[in-house]
Design a protein around this motif. Structure first.
Motif, PDB file in Angstrom:
ATOM      1  N   MET A   1      -4.784  39.057  10.851  1.00 25.40           N
ATOM      2  CA  MET A   1      -3.484  39.075  11.481  1.00 25.40           C
ATOM      3  C   MET A   1      -2.815  37.716  11.241  1.00 25.40           C
ATOM      4  SD  MET A   1      -2.640  39.570  15.584  1.00 25.40           S
ATOM      5  CE  MET A   1      -3.369  41.181  15.629  1.00 25.40           C
ATOM      6  N   ALA A   5       2.404  37.454  14.003  1.00 24.28           N
ATOM      7  CA  ALA A   5       2.005  38.702  14.669  1.00 24.28           C
ATOM      8  C   ALA A   5       1.076  38.407  15.847  1.00 24.28           C
ATOM      9  CB  ALA A   5       1.327  39.639  13.678  1.00 24.28           C
ATOM     10  N   GLU A   8       3.159  37.263  18.790  1.00 26.05           N
ATOM     11  CA  GLU A   8       3.851  38.395  19.414  1.00 26.05           C
ATOM     12  C   GLU A   8       2.882  39.227  20.257  1.00 26.05           C
ATOM     13  OE1 GLU A   8       7.156  41.784  18.287  1.00 26.05           O
ATOM     14  OE2 GLU A   8       6.337  40.519  16.704  1.00 26.05           O
ATOM     15  N   LYS A   9       1.703  39.467  19.731  1.00 24.74           N
ATOM     16  CA  LYS A   9       0.688  40.214  20.472  1.00 24.74           C
ATOM     17  C   LYS A   9       0.237  39.413  21.698  1.00 24.74           C
ATOM     18  CE  LYS A   9      -1.099  43.645  19.338  1.00 24.74           C
ATOM     19  NZ  LYS A   9      -0.730  45.024  19.656  1.00 24.74           N
ATOM     20  N   GLN A  12       2.756  39.820  24.408  1.00 25.44           N
ATOM     21  CA  GLN A  12       2.638  41.117  25.074  1.00 25.44           C
ATOM     22  C   GLN A  12       1.456  41.140  26.039  1.00 25.44           C
ATOM     23  OE1 GLN A  12       2.398  43.630  21.628  1.00 25.44           O
ATOM     24  NE2 GLN A  12       4.596  43.545  21.233  1.00 25.44           N
ATOM     25  N   ILE A  13       0.337  40.593  25.607  1.00 27.48           N
ATOM     26  CA  ILE A  13      -0.860  40.574  26.451  1.00 27.48           C
ATOM     27  C   ILE A  13      -0.662  39.671  27.661  1.00 27.48           C
ATOM     28  CG2 ILE A  13      -3.295  39.872  26.532  1.00 27.48           C
ATOM     29  CD1 ILE A  13      -3.441  40.777  23.537  1.00 27.48           C
ATOM     30  N   HIS A  31      -5.636  45.850  24.146  1.00 29.05           N
ATOM     31  CA  HIS A  31      -4.581  45.756  23.143  1.00 29.05           C
ATOM     32  C   HIS A  31      -5.118  45.705  21.716  1.00 29.05           C
ATOM     33  CE1 HIS A  31      -1.932  44.846  26.512  1.00 29.05           C
ATOM     34  NE2 HIS A  31      -0.945  45.127  25.694  1.00 29.05           N
ATOM     35  N   ASN A  32      -6.399  45.848  21.559  1.00 25.92           N
ATOM     36  CA  ASN A  32      -7.004  45.755  20.235  1.00 25.92           C
ATOM     37  C   ASN A  32      -7.132  47.150  19.632  1.00 25.92           C
ATOM     38  OD1 ASN A  32      -8.383  45.096  17.955  1.00 25.92           O
ATOM     39  ND2 ASN A  32     -10.094  44.096  18.990  1.00 25.92           N
ATOM     40  N   GLU A  33      -6.104  47.557  18.874  1.00 23.42           N
ATOM     41  CA  GLU A  33      -6.091  48.893  18.289  1.00 23.42           C
ATOM     42  C   GLU A  33      -7.043  49.017  17.104  1.00 23.42           C
ATOM     43  OE1 GLU A  33      -2.779  47.290  17.968  1.00 23.42           O
ATOM     44  OE2 GLU A  33      -2.094  47.877  19.948  1.00 23.42           O
ATOM     45  N   LEU A  41      -5.322  34.707  18.122  1.00 25.45           N
ATOM     46  CA  LEU A  41      -4.827  35.497  19.247  1.00 25.45           C
ATOM     47  C   LEU A  41      -5.675  35.233  20.491  1.00 25.45           C
ATOM     48  CD1 LEU A  41      -3.147  37.743  20.599  1.00 25.45           C
ATOM     49  CD2 LEU A  41      -4.718  39.394  19.558  1.00 25.45           C
TER      50      LEU A  41
END
Length: 126
Positions: A1, A5, A8-9, A12-13, A31-33, A41
């Motif tokens: 990543m 990005a 941004e993640k 959100q978290i 949040h880890n897809e 991160l």
């Protein structure tokens, strides 16, 4: 990543953690897809959570006619990430942290968020 990005993640978290008082490890897992871990991160999320009081003090000391409680959650979360980067991550140039924060503020905040974030961060680095 890529770091953009990841920021941004992280935003959100951390926004979810702040609103719902979640455990950072649990929030990261939710949040880890992809199942992949991203060290940058994780460092942002865990670092901001661990240093939240110190970061909030730094932000508060550079506000004019505002208190940290009056700042909207979007801007507060973005300021926390950028302040963490500026204060604790020496491998990231300050101007990169500020530019990334302003971009996030412009994307997720209102039409004045970018200027507000830029102004506060400029005072922090002065």
């Amino acid at each position: 990543m890529k770091r953009h990005a990841a920021r941004e993640k992280a935003f959100q978290i951390l926004f979810q953690i702040d609103l719902n008082e979640l455990d950072p490890t649990q929030a990261l897992a939710e949040h880890n897809e992809t199942g992949d871990t991203d060290s940058f991160l994780e460092r942002l999320v865990k670092g901001v959570v661990e240093q939240k009081d110190t970061i909030d003090d730094s932000i508060s000391n550079h506000l004019e006619n505002w208190t940290i409680k009056r700042i909207a959650s979007v801007e507060k979360t973005i300021l926390r990430i950028a302040t963490y980067e500026i204060t604790y991550l020496e491998d990231i140039p300050t101007n990169v942290s500020i530019n990334e924060a302003v971009e996030l503020a412009n994307k997720y905040g209102d039409d004045k968020s970018g200027k507000f974030v830029n102004g506060v961060l400029s005072k922090i680095i002065a």
